[in-house]
Design an enzyme around this catalytic site. Structure first.
Site, PDB file in Angstrom:
ATOM      1  N   CYS A   6       0.791  -1.233   0.000  1.00 38.48           N
ATOM      2  CA  CYS A   6       0.000   0.000   0.000  1.00 38.48           C
ATOM      3  C   CYS A   6       0.831   1.296   0.000  1.00 38.48           C
ATOM      4  CB  CYS A   6      -0.991  -0.031   1.158  1.00 38.48           C
ATOM      5  SG  CYS A   6      -2.380   1.080   0.909  1.00 38.48           S
ATOM      6  N   HIS A  43      -3.542  -5.504   2.627  1.00 33.26           N
ATOM      7  CA  HIS A  43      -3.182  -5.680   4.035  1.00 33.26           C
ATOM      8  C   HIS A  43      -3.875  -6.951   4.519  1.00 33.26           C
ATOM      9  CE1 HIS A  43      -1.899  -1.432   4.345  1.00 33.26           C
ATOM     10  NE2 HIS A  43      -2.956  -1.140   3.636  1.00 33.26           N
TER      11      HIS A  43
HETATM   12  N1  GLN Z   1      -2.112   6.943   2.474  1.00 30.63           N
HETATM   13  C1  GLN Z   1      -2.265   6.103   1.328  1.00 30.63           C
HETATM   14  C2  GLN Z   1      -3.662   6.161   0.751  1.00 30.63           C
HETATM   15  O1  GLN Z   1      -4.582   6.512   1.411  1.00 30.63           O
HETATM   16  C3  GLN Z   1      -1.894   4.674   1.667  1.00 30.63           C
HETATM   17  C4  GLN Z   1      -2.861   4.006   2.584  1.00 30.63           C
HETATM   18  C5  GLN Z   1      -2.403   2.681   3.108  1.00 30.63           C
HETATM   19  O2  GLN Z   1      -1.217   2.394   3.161  1.00 30.63           O
HETATM   20  N2  GLN Z   1      -3.330   1.854   3.536  1.00 30.63           N
HETATM   21  O3  GLN Z   1      -3.878   5.846  -0.376  1.00 30.63           O
END
Ligand code: GLN
Length: 241
Positions: free
Chosen positions: A96, A193
């Site tokens: 992510c 995740h």
């Molecule tokens: N901040 C990033 C987004 O919102 C990554 C989010 C995350 O790692 N879950 O896209």
């Protein structure tokens, strides 16, 4: 026997980039390395640390936009090392927020641009809504991949870059083209995740095999009883989005 063969796993930015259970990926690598007969050596890298010389697997997690802002300058400073290691086929798992920053940039909801290291030919633009929920993808190399996503960023792959899989349920890279993640050299980058590896042990073993082959020129896997992973997969497949 693989007795006492050391494999070093580096976790990038665990202080700022480690959400929705991502630390579980490192724990799975540690335990499966042991089961396969290796001696796992876990190290962490946070902003300002000296980058280690000896690394066999690199793992990075997700984070809030604010976490991405915090690590950005440091990430850019270690970019040459990460490029060299990637081109030397060191296996890496980027989830992510760090997946996004292994690309060219992430343009956030409030319009500021967080520059990435450009190792992956991708760009990410925050969309109007968060893409969140359970996600199922189909992949060529790992079969069905199961996880949980929560991101505002919509990631678009450059031509010629292979996605990790095709989305069956959920949003994936951008909610539009049914792609999920990226496969490049020995890098697996994904929005999933959950954490990812407990429910997708084939990906953990891929990373371990690549690391072992690079370092020791051989990999003889142990047959691992993955019945709990299988049960977790069954349950996860039945959950609503
Ligand atoms: N901040 C990033 C987004 O919102 C990554 C989010 C995350 O790692 N879950 O896209």
């Amino acid at each position: 026997m693989n007795d006492q063969k050391k494999i070093t796993v580096l976790q990038l930015y665990p202080r700022d980039m480690n959400i929705y259970g991502d630390w579980g990926n490192t724990l799975v690598l540690k335990r499966r390395l042991q089961w396969h007969g290796y001696e796992p050596h876990l190290i962490e890298y946070n902003p300002g640390d000296a980058f280690p010389d000896d690394v066999d697997i690199i793992v990075g997690g997700g984070g809030q936009d604010s976490g991405q802002d915090i690590i950005q300058q440091d990430l850019l400073s270690i970019s040459p090392r990460l490029h060299d290691l990637a081109e030397a086929d060191v296996p890496m798992l980027m989830i992510c927020g760090l997946y996004q920053l292994f690309g060219k940039f992430f343009k956030t909801q409030d319009g500021h641009v967080i520059e990435g290291i450009g190792l992956l030919d991708i760009e990410t633009h925050a969309g109007p809504e968060r893409l969140a929920g359970n996600i199922i993808t189909e992949s060529h190399d790992f079969g069905t991949i199961i996880g949980y996503e929560n991101h505002s960023g919509q990631t678009f792959l450059g031509k010629g870059l292979k996605p990790l899989g095709t989305v069956k349920r959920g949003a994936g890279n951008n909610g539009q083209d049914a792609t999920e993640g990226v496969r490049y050299r020995n890098i697996i980058a994904t929005y999933l995740h959950g954490s990812l590896l407990p429910k997708n042990p084939a990906i953990a073993d891929f990373l371990i095999e690549k690391a072992a082959m690079r370092k020791y020129g051989e990999f003889t896997p142990t047959v691992i009883d993955d019945r709990f992973a299988s049960l977790a997969r069954e349950v996860a497949l039945k959950r609503p989005r």
